[in-house]
Design an enzyme around this catalytic site. Structure first.
Site, short mmCIF file in Angstrom:
data_model
loop_
_atom_site.label_atom_id
_atom_site.label_comp_id
_atom_site.label_asym_id
_atom_site.label_seq_id
_atom_site.Cartn_x
_atom_site.Cartn_y
_atom_site.Cartn_z
N ARG A 108 0.86 -1.19 0.00
CA ARG A 108 0.00 0.00 0.00
C ARG A 108 0.89 1.23 0.00
NH1 ARG A 108 -5.05 2.08 3.60
NH2 ARG A 108 -6.02 0.56 2.25
N HIS A 135 -7.63 0.80 -6.06
CA HIS A 135 -7.84 0.05 -4.81
C HIS A 135 -8.59 -1.24 -5.17
CE1 HIS A 135 -7.91 -0.81 -0.69
NE2 HIS A 135 -8.70 0.14 -0.23
N GLN A 138 -10.43 -3.52 -2.63
CA GLN A 138 -11.66 -2.86 -2.17
C GLN A 138 -12.79 -3.14 -3.16
OE1 GLN A 138 -12.27 -0.79 0.72
NE2 GLN A 138 -14.33 -1.27 0.02
N ASP A 231 -17.02 8.11 -0.78
CA ASP A 231 -15.71 7.94 -0.15
C ASP A 231 -15.31 9.30 0.43
OD1 ASP A 231 -13.17 7.09 0.60
OD2 ASP A 231 -12.35 7.01 -1.44
N CYS A 271 -16.35 2.72 1.40
CA CYS A 271 -15.18 1.85 1.61
C CYS A 271 -14.63 1.98 3.02
CB CYS A 271 -14.11 2.19 0.58
SG CYS A 271 -13.61 3.92 0.65
N ARG A 299 -13.92 -7.39 2.98
CA ARG A 299 -12.51 -7.19 2.59
C ARG A 299 -11.69 -8.42 2.95
NH1 ARG A 299 -10.23 -2.44 2.35
NH2 ARG A 299 -8.75 -3.65 1.11
N1 CP Z 1 -11.13 0.64 2.98
C1 CP Z 1 -9.83 0.59 3.34
O1 CP Z 1 -8.92 0.33 2.55
O2 CP Z 1 -9.62 0.84 4.66
P1 CP Z 1 -8.19 1.04 5.33
O3 CP Z 1 -7.62 2.30 4.79
O4 CP Z 1 -8.48 1.12 6.81
O5 CP Z 1 -7.33 -0.14 5.00
N1 NVA Z 2 -9.71 7.26 -1.22
C1 NVA Z 2 -9.30 6.89 0.11
C2 NVA Z 2 -9.59 5.44 0.34
C3 NVA Z 2 -9.23 4.92 1.69
C4 NVA Z 2 -9.52 3.47 1.84
C5 NVA Z 2 -7.82 7.19 0.29
O1 NVA Z 2 -7.04 6.93 -0.62
O2 NVA Z 2 -7.46 7.70 1.35
#
Ligand code: CP
Ligand code: NVA
Length: 314
Positions: A108, A135, A138, A231, A271, A299
């Site tokens: 990530r 993502h 997700q 989101d 999400c 997830r």
């Molecule tokens: N939805 C999601 O990816 O959550 P986190 O950022 O907590 O991993």
């Molecule tokens: N769009 C958000 C998603 C978090 C799961 C981010 O990138 O912070």
């Protein structure tokens, strides 16, 4: 048709066929059933996964840790302050080292090119656990949640409201257009999806028989929605833009009035993490039409499915 995903990485769902995605969703639903029926297996026994995190996470980290750990696998969490990722050592060299020690890798972070380099040089499956652009794990959980709730994708319309050019919106557009869910993005002009993503997903939609629509008109957009999805207004790494985004996105808040425009049957998805009072009110996300919590649980099951399939364990 038999599906074999052994050795594959998951950078973006655009690289997966609709059949492969459907296979992963079937597998996700099946591993969820096992878990709920307390059927314990040890399919990851003796295996290891490296979990690389440049950005914070609750769900993604916990999903990978619990999915892999509960089946006997060993997880190693590595944040930026733990390893030399791109600091004193190139991503290529890090990939070569990790590939010799681990069975698979999750990354990530900011740049999608880093996940691509990890996949290219490690020689093991690499999973994109969120980058600035995508993502995909997700999106797997998102369409799994839709399948569970509506029992079909055909004729289902998701209306995604808010920042239409972020990682979650991009991956949702890809997943929906691949499997045949109608997807409509409602955003203010500066936050509409890129032309690239729109033309790519319209191509996918043509094949699956679904529709990709883009609009700035929030009230019209939500009218025939089965799902309203939103989101955060500022993604990780964009914190300095929050004040501008609040001004721009205030009319796109998902609140009771907007849900009523969609109709009594429409469900709400997010999400997470959510900023209650910004993109969604507490009343909606904590209300009885919210699938956000089931979506978060999914997830874990969908992440277990992608690891099982790409390690050739099913
Ligand atoms: N939805 C999601 O990816 O959550 P986190 O950022 O907590 O991993
Ligand atoms: N769009 C958000 C998603 C978090 C799961 C981010 O990138 O912070």
């Amino acid at each position: 048709m038999s599906i074999n995903l052994k050795g594959r990485s998951l950078i973006s769902l655009k690289d997966y066929t609709p059949e492969e995605i459907n296979y992963l969703i079937d597998l996700s639903i099946s591993v969820k059933k096992e878990k709920h029926n307390n059927i314990r297996k040890e399919r990851f026994k003796g295996m290891t996964i490296a979990l690389l995190f440049e950005k914070r996470s609750t769900r993604t980290r916990c999903a990978f840790e619990t999915a892999f750990g509960e089946e006997g696998g060993h997880t190693v969490f590595l944040s930026n302050s733990d390893i030399q990722l791109g600091a004193k050592e190139s991503i290529e060299d890090t990939a070569r080292i990790l590939g010799r020690m681990f069975d698979c890798i999750q990354f990530r972070g900011f740049k999608t090119s880093n996940v691509e380099i990890l996949a290219k040089y490690s020689g093991v499956p690499v999973y994109n656990g969120l980058t600035d652009d995508f993502h995909p794990t997700q999106a797997l959980a998102d369409i799994m949640t839709v399948r569970e709730y509506f029992k079909t994708y055909k004729g289902i319309k998701i209306v995604y409201v808010g920042d239409g050019r972020n990682n979650v919106a991009n991956s949702l557009m890809i997943a929906c257009s691949k499997v045949g869910i109608d997807i409509r993005i409602a955003s203010p002009k500066p936050l509409l999806p890129s032309e690239n993503i729109v033309s790519l997903t319209r191509n996918f939609a043509e094949k699956s028989g679904s529709i990709v629509e883009i609009t700035t008109d929030i009230k019209k957009a939500v009218k025939d929605a089965d799902v309203i999805y939103t989101d955060v207004w500022a993604s990780m790494g964009e914190e300095d833009k929050l004040a501008d985004r609040i001004k721009l996105l205030k009319p796109y808040q998902v609140n009771k009035e907007l849900m009523l425009l969609a109709g009594k049957e429409a469900i709400f998805m997010h999400c997470l993490p959510a900023v209650k009072g910004n993109e969604v009110t507490a009343e909606v996300i904590d209300g009885d039409k919210s699938e956000a919590w089931n979506q978060a649980e999914n997830r874990k099951h969908s992440i277990k499915a992608i690891i099982l399939a790409t390690l050739g364990l099913v």
